[in-house]
Design a protein around this motif. Structure first.
Motif, PDB file in Angstrom:
ATOM      1  N   ASN A   1       0.805  -1.221   0.000  1.00  0.00           N
ATOM      2  CA  ASN A   1       0.000   0.000   0.000  1.00  0.00           C
ATOM      3  C   ASN A   1       0.841   1.276   0.000  1.00  0.00           C
ATOM      4  OD1 ASN A   1       1.029  -0.006   2.581  1.00  0.00           O
ATOM      5  ND2 ASN A   1      -0.941  -0.229   3.617  1.00  0.00           N
TER       6      ASN A   1
ATOM      7  N   TYR B   1       1.508   7.076   0.743  1.00  0.00           N
ATOM      8  CA  TYR B   1       0.909   6.069   1.622  1.00  0.00           C
ATOM      9  C   TYR B   1      -0.579   6.330   1.650  1.00  0.00           C
ATOM     10  CZ  TYR B   1      -0.176   3.679   6.044  1.00  0.00           C
ATOM     11  OH  TYR B   1      -0.715   2.868   7.015  1.00  0.00           O
ATOM     12  N   ARG B   2      -1.356   5.364   1.241  1.00  0.00           N
ATOM     13  CA  ARG B   2      -2.818   5.500   1.210  1.00  0.00           C
ATOM     14  C   ARG B   2      -3.237   6.789   0.516  1.00  0.00           C
ATOM     15  NH1 ARG B   2      -4.729   2.926   7.069  1.00  0.00           N
ATOM     16  NH2 ARG B   2      -3.749   0.896   6.709  1.00  0.00           N
TER      17      ARG B   2
ATOM     18  N   TYR C   1      -3.348   1.638  -5.385  1.00  0.00           N
ATOM     19  CA  TYR C   1      -1.978   1.817  -4.887  1.00  0.00           C
ATOM     20  C   TYR C   1      -0.933   1.996  -5.976  1.00  0.00           C
ATOM     21  CZ  TYR C   1      -4.263   0.358  -0.593  1.00  0.00           C
ATOM     22  OH  TYR C   1      -5.130   0.245   0.461  1.00  0.00           O
TER      23      TYR C   1
END
Lengths: 114, 113
Positions: free
Chosen positions: B30, B50-51, B72
């Motif tokens: 992710n 990130y995310r 992602y």
């Protein structure tokens, strides 16, 4: 693929000999250290890592030694093979989680003579 | 399970142009980090996603920007290209940003003329 090894320090060894690749790191607060192997035309490939609370770690044919006093890291490769020819980088990092970026050293080109 | 794939593999651009590089992260990862590797040098951290949010940035100017998508995958955008931007651009994916688990792609070789 295009070489990533131009103008790098070079270590030349005979097949079957042991290789030692050295690295000086910069940040005494780094939590962990990683050795990567990069072959021509490819991205870095993880070899072995060591946390800052350790002095030595062994893997298959590889050993990493950490000397925090002088901020020095080494990678030992036993019975070096032609397939080990590549550029080797040490990298240091802090913490983990979402900001675990790495600081890479300049790299050493390992050349194995058959 | 597939690894990290980057596209294109090679690219030639003219100074002043803009470029977009793409990265598909490894299944289950992710977090995506981008690195610039000049010839004969070690990779330098550009930024991490990130995310879908930028979460950490290296010493690169704002003309280097990126995106991460819900699946992602990620893009690196560079505006107003300079000759010194010529380099290998590497993408690395990981789970929760843990560098020990980084999987690097083979990179995109960008040449600016």
């Amino acid at each position: 693929g295009e070489s990533v090894g131009l103008h790098l320090p070079t270590l030349s060894v005979q097949e079957g000999d042991n290789s030692i690749i050295n690295c000086a790191y910069s940040n005494s607060a780094s939590d962990y250290f990683i050795w990567y192997k990069q072959e021509s035309g490819k991205g870095p490939q993880f070899i072995i890592d060591i946390r800052s609370n350790m002095d030595k770690r062994q893997g298959q044919r590889v050993t990493v030694l950490l000397n925090k006093t002088v901020k020095h890291l080494s990678l030992q490769i036993a019975a070096t093979q032609p397939g080990d020819s590549a550029v080797y980088f040490c990298a240091e990092g802090m913490g983990g989680g979402s900001q675990g970026n790495l600081i890479f050293g300049k790299g050493t080109k390992l050349s194995v003579k058959p | 399970e597939t690894g990290v794939t980057q596209s294109p593999t090679h690219l030639i651009k003219t100074r002043g142009q803009q470029v977009t590089l793409r990265c598909s992260s490894q299944s289950g990862h992710n977090t995506v980090s981008w690195y610039q590797q000049a010839l004969g040098q070690g990779p330098q951290f550009i930024f991490q996603y990130y995310r879908e949010e930028e979460n950490g940035r290296g010493n690169f100017p704002p003309r280097f920007s990126g995106l991460q998508f819900p699946n992602y995958s990620s893009e690196l955008n560079v505006n107003a290209l300079e000759l010194d931007d010529s380099a290998l651009y590497l993408c690395a994916s990981s789970l929760e940003g843990l560098p020990r688990g980084y999987t690097f792609g083979s990179g995109t070789r960008l040449t600016v003329v």
